[in-house]
Design a protein around this motif. Structure first.
Motif, PDB file in Angstrom:
ATOM      1  N   GLN A  13      -5.177  -1.558   3.070  1.00  0.00           N
ATOM      2  CA  GLN A  13      -5.356  -3.000   3.018  1.00  0.00           C
ATOM      3  C   GLN A  13      -4.860  -3.514   1.676  1.00  0.00           C
ATOM      4  O   GLN A  13      -5.242  -3.005   0.629  1.00  0.00           O
ATOM      5  N   ASN A  53      -2.550   5.059  -3.278  1.00  0.00           N
ATOM      6  CA  ASN A  53      -3.438   6.121  -2.774  1.00  0.00           C
ATOM      7  C   ASN A  53      -4.782   5.562  -2.316  1.00  0.00           C
ATOM      8  O   ASN A  53      -5.844   6.067  -2.656  1.00  0.00           O
ATOM      9  N   GLY A  54      -4.719   4.477  -1.546  1.00  0.00           N
ATOM     10  CA  GLY A  54      -5.926   3.860  -1.015  1.00  0.00           C
ATOM     11  C   GLY A  54      -6.324   4.463   0.315  1.00  0.00           C
ATOM     12  O   GLY A  54      -5.516   5.109   0.992  1.00  0.00           O
ATOM     13  N   PRO A  55      -7.561   4.218   0.736  1.00  0.00           N
ATOM     14  CA  PRO A  55      -8.050   4.823   1.963  1.00  0.00           C
ATOM     15  C   PRO A  55      -7.622   4.118   3.234  1.00  0.00           C
ATOM     16  O   PRO A  55      -7.595   4.713   4.300  1.00  0.00           O
ATOM     17  N   ASP A  56      -7.304   2.817   3.154  1.00  0.00           N
ATOM     18  CA  ASP A  56      -7.103   2.084   4.395  1.00  0.00           C
ATOM     19  C   ASP A  56      -5.817   1.269   4.431  1.00  0.00           C
ATOM     20  O   ASP A  56      -5.508   0.651   5.440  1.00  0.00           O
ATOM     21  N   ARG A  87      -5.698  -0.157  -7.923  1.00  0.00           N
ATOM     22  CA  ARG A  87      -5.300  -1.484  -7.444  1.00  0.00           C
ATOM     23  C   ARG A  87      -4.768  -2.345  -8.589  1.00  0.00           C
ATOM     24  O   ARG A  87      -5.336  -2.358  -9.683  1.00  0.00           O
ATOM     25  N   ASP A 131       1.384   5.601  -1.086  1.00  0.00           N
ATOM     26  CA  ASP A 131       0.832   6.902  -1.431  1.00  0.00           C
ATOM     27  C   ASP A 131       1.874   7.656  -2.238  1.00  0.00           C
ATOM     28  O   ASP A 131       3.058   7.711  -1.860  1.00  0.00           O
ATOM     29  N   GLU A 137      -7.409   7.504  -7.209  1.00  0.00           N
ATOM     30  CA  GLU A 137      -7.693   7.115  -5.834  1.00  0.00           C
ATOM     31  C   GLU A 137      -7.991   5.620  -5.752  1.00  0.00           C
ATOM     32  O   GLU A 137      -8.762   5.072  -6.548  1.00  0.00           O
ATOM     33  N   ASN A 138      -7.329   4.964  -4.795  1.00  0.00           N
ATOM     34  CA  ASN A 138      -7.542   3.534  -4.540  1.00  0.00           C
ATOM     35  C   ASN A 138      -7.287   2.675  -5.791  1.00  0.00           C
ATOM     36  O   ASN A 138      -7.991   1.704  -6.053  1.00  0.00           O
ATOM     37  N   SER A 141       0.857  -1.180   0.000  1.00  0.00           N
ATOM     38  CA  SER A 141       0.000   0.000   0.000  1.00  0.00           C
ATOM     39  C   SER A 141       0.895   1.231   0.000  1.00  0.00           C
ATOM     40  O   SER A 141       1.732   1.404   0.897  1.00  0.00           O
TER      41      SER A 141
END
Length: 558
Positions: free
Chosen positions: A470, A465-468, A439, A346, A436-437, A344
């Motif tokens: 995971q 740039n994912g939210p969590d 994958r 950013d 964003e997010n 993960s």
């Protein structure tokens, strides 16, 4: 001409760069250690005895019984790329089978004139893998009779070389041993003891003066007893394919024609906790008394210190219970767990980041791959949307993912694979635009091997740039990219495929004979001869972390 080493440019497939340089340096050191006026010792190797049957056939008529090679001092090259020669100069090998005229038919390699063949060469390499002369095929003919015998003399000559010759003794219609078949209890588990009922039957036309028993266990197999008429050799270093225990036992008493014998007690065969589809094999062969002492005193073997293992004759043997080969894969009930982990990250547009893709075997079993000879398997990697891969690990290459998955990468893992192997595959990503997010999927091919205990961790995600944060677990519905099947042996294997055990950056704990990963190519059903090769060389592009378990206890005692 001799069958010289293949020289292929390109990346080293099975050794890290540091290891490859070390081997070349070791070879150079070996070459300079000899004084300039000392000849290079070369040993002609091959089977030194062939017994021809008059009634039960002599194996595949296309396969030779004698595989002739030249064994040269030095560390044998493992990997791809140029193979350094330790000798450059002309030499000649002479194979003289004239003593077999009227005894058997002979098919010789190289340039043949009657029952004499001549092989020539101009380079020699360390070890014997790349110094193959060819095979000798022997068969009975119309003149062959029980008791006929003769020999083949193989000699060599060359300036700056000193050859140790080879004599191949041939006997027609002599003793012919077949071995009692083996069967493993269905509930046998790793770590337990299998009591193997070894036995032989002399199906030949003549009695034998004595017998030799040879048995072998691969890396996960060991033998707790130490018999006084046996000698033991345990290999715990080098290529995993070849690690294990070899034992030779001598029985000086005569073996009657048509009679069957069994060992006075079953042979105890133990397996380690990590064992899975390891190989145990044994065979009896005829031997003369004057040969027995030399077998027990062979180099790298240690004499046992217990009571002798004895043979006793049995009167109710069923010929259907005996075969030329006797072997088992054991155990078949253990499990391994391959796991992929993603990353993960950013990053802003224009930045370059590194996604550390993790691969490990959580055990408890290793993946021996002994019967497939250490064939590689693979997993696929897809970059997240908006990012471009600018640098890939050495063991990965660009591919087109199936089912419209677009551009991706396939990364290779060599077998055998240790029970605690752990690798990192660093992918360098440039963020062209921020999504964003975003994958990208990382996935092993679908596995149908019941030995793999957890399929849920066979895929993971690279998330930008994912939210969590995971990244692991599940197949997910986003990120695309269906994993493809692993390459065929021709596309993933080659000389030196696999590697050696050990630890450190650029090496692997994996590398070897049946089993595992049936849908990925790491399994197989054909037994290789001999056989032991692994270390996944990720070179400078990948970090390899290895955790070796403490050495097992209870191995062969000498």
């Amino acid at each position: 001409m001799t069958e010289q080493a293949q020289r292929r440019p390109g990346p080293l497939r099975t050794l890290g760069l540091v290891a490859a340089v070390s081997l070349v340096a070791a070879g150079a050191a070996t070459g300079t250690a000899r004084a300039a006026d000392e000849p290079l010792p070369v040993t002609i190797t091959g089977e030194d005895r062939v017994d021809l049957s008059l009634g039960s056939g002599n194996g595949d008529p296309t396969e030779p019984q004698v595989d002739l090679r030249l064994d040269v001092p030095g560390e044998e090259h493992e990997g791809d790329g140029d193979i350094p020669a330790v000798f450059n100069g002309e030499y000649t090998i002479r194979i003289d089978a004239t003593a077999l005229e009227g005894v058997a038919s002979v098919d010789l390699p190289c340039d043949v004139d009657g029952l004499v063949a001549t092989c020539t060469g101009g380079e020699l390499y360390a070890g014997q893998q790349y110094n193959r002369l060819g095979g000798i095929r022997l068969d009975i003919d119309d003149d062959s009779e029980a008791g006929d015998s003769g020999s083949i003399e193989v000699t060599g000559a060359g300036e700056g070389l000193e050859f140790t010759p080879l004599t191949v003794d041939v006997l027609v219609g002599g003793p012919e041993f077949v071995n009692r078949k083996l069967s493993l209890p269905e509930d046998y588990r790793a770590g337990e003891t299998y009591k193997a009922p070894l036995g032989l039957r002399n199906a030949g036309d003549m009695p034998a003066e004595g017998a030799v028993l040879r048995f072998h266990g691969s890396r996960g197999v060991f033998f707790p007893d130490s018999y006084g008429n046996c000698a033991y050799s345990e290999v715990t270093t080098g290529p995993l394919l070849y690690q294990g225990t070899d034992v030779v036992c001598v029985f000086p008493d005569g073996i009657a024609a048509g009679a069957a014998y069994t060992t006075a007690e079953p042979l105890k065969v133990n397996t380690a906790d990590f064992a899975l589809r390891d190989i145990f094999t044994y065979s009896f062969t005829a031997v003369a008394p004057d040969e027995a002492a030399g077998l027990l005193a062979a180099k790298d073997y240690r004499r046992g210190n217990g009571a002798d293992l004895a043979l006793k004759q049995v009167s109710d043997a069923d010929p259907a219970d005996y075969a030329r080969y006797a072997e088992l894969d054991l155990p078949t009930t253990n499990t391994y767990d391959l796991e992929l982990t993603g990353a993960s990250l950013d990053a802003a547009a224009g930045e370059t980041v590194t996604a550390e893709i993790g691969f490990r075997n959580n055990g408890p079993a290793w993946i021996s791959a002994l019967r497939s000879g250490g064939e590689s398997f693979s997993f696929t990697v897809q970059a997240p949307d908006g990012a471009t891969v600018t640098k890939v690990p050495q063991k990965c290459r660009e591919i087109t993912l199936p089912d419209g998955g677009g551009k991706g990468y396939r990364c290779f893992v060599s077998t055998p694979l240790l029970e605690d192997a752990e690798f990192t595959y660093p992918f360098e990503l440039r963020v062209d635009r921020v999504v964003e997010n975003a994958r990208g999927r990382v996935a092993l091919p679908e596995s149908h091997d019941p030995a793999e205990s957890d399929l849920e961790n066979n895929s993971a995600w690279i998330v930008l740039n994912g939210p969590d944060g995971q990244t692991d677990g599940g197949t997910g519905q986003n990120g695309g990219g269906t994993p493809s099947a692993s390459p065929s042996p021709s596309s993933s294997s080659g000389p030196g495929q696999g590697g050696t055990s050990g630890s450190g950056t650029g090496g692997t704990s994996g590398g070897g004979v049946q089993g595992g990963l049936a849908s990925t190519g790491a399994g197989g059903t054909v037994l290789i001869g001999g056989a032991a090769l692994l270390a996944l060389g990720l070179g400078a592009g990948a970090t390899v972390l290895l955790r070796r378990r403490a050495p097992r206890t209870g191995g062969a005692v000498a």
